[in-house]
Design a protein around this motif. Structure first.
Motif, short mmCIF file in Angstrom:
data_model
loop_
_atom_site.label_atom_id
_atom_site.label_comp_id
_atom_site.label_asym_id
_atom_site.label_seq_id
_atom_site.Cartn_x
_atom_site.Cartn_y
_atom_site.Cartn_z
N VAL A 34 37.58 -8.08 -28.76
CA VAL A 34 36.59 -8.15 -27.68
C VAL A 34 36.17 -6.79 -27.13
O VAL A 34 35.21 -6.71 -26.38
N THR A 35 36.89 -5.73 -27.47
CA THR A 35 36.49 -4.40 -26.99
C THR A 35 36.10 -3.46 -28.12
O THR A 35 35.76 -2.30 -27.87
N HIS B 106 32.79 -1.49 -28.12
CA HIS B 106 32.63 -0.43 -27.13
C HIS B 106 33.21 0.91 -27.61
O HIS B 106 32.83 1.96 -27.11
N ILE C 276 31.22 -12.76 -22.39
CA ILE C 276 32.31 -12.04 -23.07
C ILE C 276 31.88 -10.65 -23.51
O ILE C 276 32.51 -10.05 -24.39
N THR D 211 32.25 -8.05 -21.79
CA THR D 211 33.23 -7.14 -21.16
C THR D 211 32.54 -5.89 -20.62
O THR D 211 32.95 -4.76 -20.88
N ASN D 212 31.48 -6.11 -19.84
CA ASN D 212 30.82 -5.00 -19.15
C ASN D 212 30.40 -5.50 -17.76
O ASN D 212 30.72 -6.63 -17.37
N SER E 242 28.30 -8.83 -17.73
CA SER E 242 29.06 -10.06 -17.86
C SER E 242 29.86 -10.36 -16.59
O SER E 242 30.04 -11.53 -16.22
N GLN E 243 30.34 -9.32 -15.91
CA GLN E 243 31.07 -9.54 -14.67
C GLN E 243 30.17 -10.16 -13.60
O GLN E 243 30.55 -11.11 -12.91
N LEU F 177 38.25 -14.82 -19.55
CA LEU F 177 37.70 -14.24 -20.77
C LEU F 177 38.20 -14.97 -22.01
O LEU F 177 37.42 -15.26 -22.92
#
Length: 229
Positions: free
Chosen positions: A80-81, A84, A148, A150-151, A154-155, A179
């Motif tokens: 998931v990361t 990035h 999902i 993760t930035n 999305s938050q 998540l």
């Protein structure tokens, strides 16, 4: 008696006994052949009206879905990361994003085009219904995909969606701020549902044929103008 000395009568009797027995492979073969008539899976000829641009968007939508699935599988392998921290991951993530954008753009054009063509004509009601269900199922899949990333996007989306789901009374069952749960919904559960609906939709299109424009002659109809069920 050796194998070479088996009489033709015994061979014929064994063949007759085997012919009366239906195996699961024979049953599956007959079922598949019954779904789509022979020659309609990949036809080499189409009616002249299929040359219109409105018939292109369905295929473009399906092609975009293939790219979405392939790029999504690559992203899943990385984690998931990964997109990035890796330049290749960032490229795959961009391919996934833009294929989703193209998927929805072509799907909406395809949906509205078929709506104004009244494509449920000629016993094609289920074809239209499965296409509409695929659209709504894709909305849920795209929504969980946004959750999902993760930035910060999305938050923000998850907190706003959480308030809405809590107001609807289902926030305890569909936790958009979890998540791991959203990854599960986006990667496995919803794609399976959408994929199954799309598969049924494609089978129905091949079985019934593409919908003709209003006023055009349907080549799948009989002399009385009726389309076979």
């Amino acid at each position: 008696m050796s194998r070479a000395e088996v009489s033709p009568r015994a061979t014929s009797a064994a063949s007759s006994a085997g012919a009366g027995r239906t195996t699961w492979t024979t049953a599956v073969t007959r079922w598949v052949e019954g779904l789509v008539p022979k020659g309609q899976w990949l036809p080499d000829r189409q009616p002249v009206y299929v040359a219109s641009w409105i018939y292109v968007f369905g295929v473009a939508c399906l092609s975009s879905l293939v790219v979405i699935i392939v790029s999504g599988l690559v992203l899943t392998l990385g984690g998931v990361t990964w997109w990035h921290t890796s330049s290749f991951g960032h490229f795959v993530n961009s391919v996934h994003l833009w294929s989703v954008e193209l998927f929805f753009a072509t799907m909406v054009i395809h949906l509205w085009g078929k709506f104004f063509m009244a494509s449920w004509r000629g016993n094609r009601g289920m074809t239209w219904a499965t296409g509409a269900l695929a659209f709504f199922g894709s909305l849920g899949t795209a929504f969980t995909g946004y959750l999902i990333q993760t930035n910060f996007d999305s938050q923000w989306i998850s907190t706003q969606a959480k308030d809405g789901l809590n107001a609807a009374g289902i926030g305890a069952y569909f936790n958009v701020m979890n998540l791991g749960q959203m990854v599960l919904w986006h990667v496995s559960l919803l794609p399976l549902v959408v994929g199954a609906i799309v598969a049924v939709h494609v089978v129905l299109v091949r079985r019934r044929g593409v919908a003709p424009p209003i006023g055009a002659t349907d080549p799948t109809a009989d002399a009385g103008g009726q389309v076979a069920p």
